[in-house]
Design a protein around this motif. Structure first.
Motif, PDB file in Angstrom:
ATOM      1  N   UNK A   1     135.985 109.161  21.802  1.00  0.00           N
ATOM      2  CA  UNK A   1     135.776 108.908  23.238  1.00  0.00           C
ATOM      3  C   UNK A   1     135.709 107.403  23.478  1.00  0.00           C
ATOM      4  N   UNK A   2     134.972 106.701  22.621  1.00  0.00           N
ATOM      5  CA  UNK A   2     134.862 105.246  22.748  1.00  0.00           C
ATOM      6  C   UNK A   2     136.243 104.613  22.625  1.00  0.00           C
ATOM      7  N   UNK A   3     136.988 105.043  21.618  1.00  0.00           N
ATOM      8  CA  UNK A   3     138.325 104.468  21.383  1.00  0.00           C
ATOM      9  C   UNK A   3     139.244 104.711  22.567  1.00  0.00           C
ATOM     10  N   UNK A   4     139.169 105.912  23.120  1.00  0.00           N
ATOM     11  CA  UNK A   4     140.020 106.242  24.260  1.00  0.00           C
ATOM     12  C   UNK A   4     139.707 105.330  25.452  1.00  0.00           C
ATOM     13  N   UNK A   5     138.415 105.160  25.750  1.00  0.00           N
ATOM     14  CA  UNK A   5     138.034 104.320  26.894  1.00  0.00           C
ATOM     15  C   UNK A   5     138.460 102.876  26.670  1.00  0.00           C
ATOM     16  N   UNK A   6     138.283 102.382  25.461  1.00  0.00           N
ATOM     17  CA  UNK A   6     138.721 101.011  25.154  1.00  0.00           C
ATOM     18  C   UNK A   6     140.210 100.871  25.388  1.00  0.00           C
ATOM     19  N   UNK A   7     140.937 101.835  24.865  1.00  0.00           N
ATOM     20  CA  UNK A   7     142.402 101.808  24.973  1.00  0.00           C
ATOM     21  C   UNK A   7     142.811 101.789  26.452  1.00  0.00           C
ATOM     22  N   UNK A   8     142.191 102.631  27.272  1.00  0.00           N
ATOM     23  CA  UNK A   8     142.551 102.713  28.696  1.00  0.00           C
ATOM     24  C   UNK A   8     142.239 101.406  29.419  1.00  0.00           C
ATOM     25  N   UNK A   9     141.085 100.850  29.094  1.00  0.00           N
ATOM     26  CA  UNK A   9     140.695  99.607  29.762  1.00  0.00           C
ATOM     27  C   UNK A   9     141.656  98.478  29.393  1.00  0.00           C
ATOM     28  N   UNK A  10     142.030  98.401  28.129  1.00  0.00           N
ATOM     29  CA  UNK A  10     142.909  97.314  27.699  1.00  0.00           C
ATOM     30  C   UNK A  10     144.333  97.498  28.227  1.00  0.00           C
ATOM     31  N   UNK A  11     144.736  98.751  28.411  1.00  0.00           N
ATOM     32  CA  UNK A  11     146.146  99.011  28.738  1.00  0.00           C
ATOM     33  C   UNK A  11     146.500  98.815  30.198  1.00  0.00           C
ATOM     34  N   UNK A  12     145.517  98.799  31.082  1.00  0.00           N
ATOM     35  CA  UNK A  12     145.878  98.815  32.508  1.00  0.00           C
ATOM     36  C   UNK A  12     146.651  97.573  32.933  1.00  0.00           C
ATOM     37  N   UNK A  13     146.366  96.456  32.302  1.00  0.00           N
ATOM     38  CA  UNK A  13     147.083  95.243  32.705  1.00  0.00           C
ATOM     39  C   UNK A  13     148.413  95.081  31.975  1.00  0.00           C
ATOM     40  N   UNK A  14     148.824  96.097  31.245  1.00  0.00           N
ATOM     41  CA  UNK A  14     150.099  96.020  30.518  1.00  0.00           C
ATOM     42  C   UNK A  14     150.979  97.217  30.836  1.00  0.00           C
ATOM     43  N   UNK A  15     150.934  97.672  32.047  1.00  0.00           N
ATOM     44  CA  UNK A  15     151.721  98.843  32.441  1.00  0.00           C
ATOM     45  C   UNK A  15     153.172  98.430  32.621  1.00  0.00           C
ATOM     46  N   UNK A  16     154.078  99.195  31.999  1.00  0.00           N
ATOM     47  CA  UNK A  16     155.503  98.898  32.139  1.00  0.00           C
ATOM     48  C   UNK A  16     155.954  99.226  33.547  1.00  0.00           C
ATOM     49  N   UNK A  17     156.763  98.337  34.097  1.00  0.00           N
ATOM     50  CA  UNK A  17     157.344  98.562  35.416  1.00  0.00           C
ATOM     51  C   UNK A  17     156.310  99.064  36.424  1.00  0.00           C
ATOM     52  N   UNK A  18     155.375  98.205  36.699  1.00  0.00           N
ATOM     53  CA  UNK A  18     154.260  98.579  37.583  1.00  0.00           C
ATOM     54  C   UNK A  18     154.754  98.997  38.961  1.00  0.00           C
ATOM     55  N   UNK A  19     155.775  98.331  39.479  1.00  0.00           N
ATOM     56  CA  UNK A  19     156.270  98.675  40.815  1.00  0.00           C
ATOM     57  C   UNK A  19     156.742 100.131  40.870  1.00  0.00           C
ATOM     58  N   UNK A  20     157.481 100.546  39.847  1.00  0.00           N
ATOM     59  CA  UNK A  20     157.982 101.926  39.817  1.00  0.00           C
ATOM     60  C   UNK A  20     156.808 102.897  39.714  1.00  0.00           C
ATOM     61  N   UNK A  21     155.797 102.529  38.950  1.00  0.00           N
ATOM     62  CA  UNK A  21     154.644 103.413  38.806  1.00  0.00           C
ATOM     63  C   UNK A  21     153.793 103.455  40.072  1.00  0.00           C
ATOM     64  N   UNK A  22     153.758 102.351  40.802  1.00  0.00           N
ATOM     65  CA  UNK A  22     153.059 102.378  42.091  1.00  0.00           C
ATOM     66  C   UNK A  22     153.785 103.304  43.060  1.00  0.00           C
ATOM     67  N   UNK A  23     155.113 103.255  42.988  1.00  0.00           N
ATOM     68  CA  UNK A  23     155.932 104.113  43.863  1.00  0.00           C
ATOM     69  C   UNK A  23     155.675 105.578  43.548  1.00  0.00           C
ATOM     70  N   UNK A  24     155.659 105.867  42.258  1.00  0.00           N
ATOM     71  CA  UNK A  24     155.435 107.248  41.804  1.00  0.00           C
ATOM     72  C   UNK A  24     154.036 107.710  42.231  1.00  0.00           C
TER      73      UNK A  24
END
Lengths: 135, 561
Positions: B243-266
């Motif tokens: 659970x700890x690892x998952x939360x760390x991973x999610x927190x670190x990954x948000x600023x590295x989302x591929x093609x953020x514009x497309x994901x915002x659209x989705x």
């Protein structure tokens, strides 16, 4: 805080950390006031709850000297800020009042006079007495 | 010592994680509940309102429901003394510690983002906090299908309010709070702001901060993979580490989302789809799991959430599935029946409101009751309720006819189950506290707690200072750790920094701000802020960028605070 029979109490809610430091410094600079005139307490949120950033409450006896300090402190604040504070008063006779002070809309009197008028109404201490101790 | 508040009203607003019940201290006694219903809440209540509305909205989610369910499970286990229940209690309690330690800063960060930065944009979807702000501060007859005029009106209202000195002073206070703290106000806010600022600069849709903030909420709180980690059967205390690892991973990954514009659209399309179907209260089945989550684990999370609700006491399950009521105000009143079905309520300030009761009472009856205004965020119906004990004697609703009809059938059951839960909550919390004292002695629990605090502090400091060069980050954390930006800027510059961070929000050019009120912030303040930032931290918290708007060249501010 020294206990005095039949003295009322006034609490000022929604103070920020910087404001309790301001008020504390003002009290320290007054030779005629005991240093423990005012107690500052962080308003805590119960376990299991998310709370907004910490606010503090100042608790002091309802005396003319203490109110004079509070009045002097309020006069240094921007008038628009004062409405944020919530004043809770318990009078010596046991009755209570909760209110805010608002000196922004009063066109008839300048802010210092309006503030004294509202403090008098809130604390039941004559404005002249408060003003005399502020000077 | 806790200050005794004569009116029994605490002065600090809060949101209860289990009940998703909000208390907004500035909307308190002295307000006529009918004014609240009519959308006449005064503007100075906006900051706290937006803050708590955002908390409520985040907790009104699959993760919020799972969190609440695990809390209830610990309450049940705390009342049993067999070894298996004690062991299970420890494990669930540790899960709660993990999520509250690692998630509180982002919860506070999002709430502060809504307080200071979010405005409605051009997206086809508008967040719940923005909708609620329009309803209670502009006009209560607002309908979701209304034209964009209401959003422009809200934009102007927020802009006006945020230029108020009170707002600026509040922001200044936040900027001078410790970067490292248990609640994580500054670090959580800076992390959320960094994501928003980068999105606004690097994507087309990212200029809509409401959309970006909504995406953040969806990313963290519609994470069914997280739900599965929270709700899975106990496996031993050390199973909390995934659970700890998952939360760390999610927190670190948000600023590295591929093609953020497309994901915002989705995300925008998904939010619209759910908006159209949410009235059916079937959101678990129809909800799309958040970006970047494992599909199989997400399916497991959905299954576990539905199973849990089915297995609990029906009243609790009903309540968990319906933590959707936002509470505006609730306080005790005296109730007097001057006719068999007509009553008058009063508080310490005098008469409050009169109405017709649902059944006859003896004329002249005087008793204690309460008045409450709440809002059903699924059905978009407002309720003003007057109650005596557990009985609702009067109820008025505002909303669509369909919404009111559905709520009419559910409200009574919701009311009773909530009253029972509130009543039981205190004794259950006491049982949990006693059990926690016993398990605190467990070496594994202490080790996990220490590890968690280190992770939280390191993680959020690094996320909050993502705009600082890596080589200077550790030193910057040390500098900002105890007094935030108050460690490097004097009072005047801090205030100017707070103003500049607002300029960033409204995409105003600096030149317009100077002409609007030259006394607020001077050109020299910008120079000083940037210079000191670069010297002390290796980077400035603001960036000035020249950009062309037609033939006009202006200076735009990007702010990471």
């Amino acid at each position: 805080m020294p206990h005095q029979d039949k003295a009322g109490t006034i609490r000022i809610h929604n103070l920020r950390k910087s404001e309790i430091e301001e008020l504390g410094n003002l009290i320290s600079s007054r030779q005629d006031l005991p240093q423990d005139t005012c107690e500052f307490i962080e308003e805590r949120v119960e376990e299991g709850r998310l709370g907004e950033p910490a606010t503090f409450v100042a608790v002091t006896l309802l005396t003319s000297a203490a109110i004079a300090v509070i009045g002097a402190w309020l006069l240094k604040k921007r008038t628009a800020t004062i409405v944020r504070y919530v004043f809770e008063v318990e009078y010596p006779d046991g009755t209570k009042q909760t209110t805010r002070l608002d000196i922004t809309q009063q066109a008839s009197e300048p802010p210092p006079a309006e503030l004294l008028k509202q403090l008098e109404s809130l604390t039941r201490i004559p404005a002249k007495e408060i003003k005399g101790l502020m000077e | 010592m806790q200050p005794r508040s004569f009116g029994s009203d605490p002065a600090r607003s809060w949101t209860d994680i289990f009940l998703n019940h909000t208390y907004i201290s500035s909307i308190r006694r002295g307000f006529n509940p009918r004014d609240i219903q009519e959308g006449k809440v005064p503007p100075y209540c906006l900051p706290e309102f937006l803050h708590e509305a955002c908390h409520h909205w985040c907790l009104l989610s699959p993760v919020g429901s799972a969190w609440s369910a695990v809390q209830y499970r610990t309450w049940q286990l705390a009342q049993k003394n067999d070894p298996e229940s004690v062991a299970f209690f420890l494990e669930y309690h540790l899960r709660l510690e993990v999520i509250s330690t690692l998630f509180n800063p982002i919860l506070e960060g999002l709430a502060l983002l809504y307080e200071y930065d979010v405005v409605p944009g051009d997206s086809r979807t508008v967040s719940l906090p923005m909708q609620l702000a329009a309803i209670f501060f502009l006009r209560s007859d607002f309908d979701k299908s209304e034209t964009k005029d209401i959003w422009y009106e809200l934009f102007r209202a927020l802009d006006e309010r945020r230029r108020h000195i009170d707002y600026i002073e509040e922001k200044t206070e936040l900027l001078s709070s410790p970067l490292i703290s248990p609640e994580g106000y500054l670090s959580g806010y800076m992390m959320a702001k960094y994501f928003c600022t980068m999105a606004s600069y690097s994507t087309r849709l990212g200029v809509d901060r409401d959309l970006v903030a909504s995406f953040m909420r969806w990313y963290f709180f519609h994470d069914y993979e997280l739900v599965s980690f929270l709700l899975r059967a106990p496996l031993g205390a050390e199973s909390v580490f995934p659970l700890v690892n998952h939360l760390q991973k999610r927190l670190l990954a948000i600023c590295h989302i591929d093609d953020l514009n497309a994901n915002l659209e989705k995300f925008e399309a998904e939010a619209l789809r759910v908006e159209k179907t949410v009235d059916d209260n079937e959101y678990i089945d129809q909800d799309a799991p958040a970006y970047g989550t494992d599909p199989e684990r997400s399916r497991e999370g959905k299954r576990l959430l539905k199973e849990l609700c089915d297995s609990m006491d029906p009243g609790v399950a009903f309540h968990l599935a319906r933590r959707r009521f936002l509470h505006l105000i609730s306080y005790p009143v005296s109730v007097e029946f001057f006719e068999e079905e007509r009553f008058l309520t009063a508080d310490e300030n005098g008469p409050l409101l009169a109405g017709k009761s649902s059944r006859p009472w003896p004329r002249g009856t005087k008793t204690e009751g309460s008045v409450e205004v709440l809002y059903d965020t699924f059905l978009h119906v407002q309720v003003l309720a007057v109650s005596i004990g557990r009985e609702i004697i009067h109820k008025t609703m505002k909303g669509s006819e369909k919404g009111k009809a559905i709520l009419e059938g559910q409200f009574g059951q919701y009311w009773i189950s909530r009253q029972l839960l509130i009543k039981d909550a205190e004794s259950m919390r006491l049982a949990v506290r006693e059990r926690i004292t016993a398990v605190e002695k467990e070496e594994s629990a202490r080790a996990i707690r220490k590890h968690l605090l280190n992770i939280r502090d390191d993680l959020y400091a690094s996320l909050a200072l993502a705009w600082v060069p890596i080589a200077k980050r550790r030193e910057s954390v040390r500098i900002l750790g105890s007094a935030g930006f108050g460690s490097i800027y004097n009072e005047k510059l801090l205030e100017s920094l707070a103003v500049l961070s607002m300029v960033d929000v409204y995409y105003a050019h600096l030149e317009e701000v100077f002409s609007y009120d030259p006394s607020i912030v001077f050109q020299s303040d910008c120079d000083e802020i940037e210079r000191i930032g670069r010297e002390s931290l290796g980077s400035s918290p603001i960036r000035r960028i020249q950009e062309k708007d037609g033939a006009k060249i202006g200076t735009r501010v990007l702010s990471f605070v």
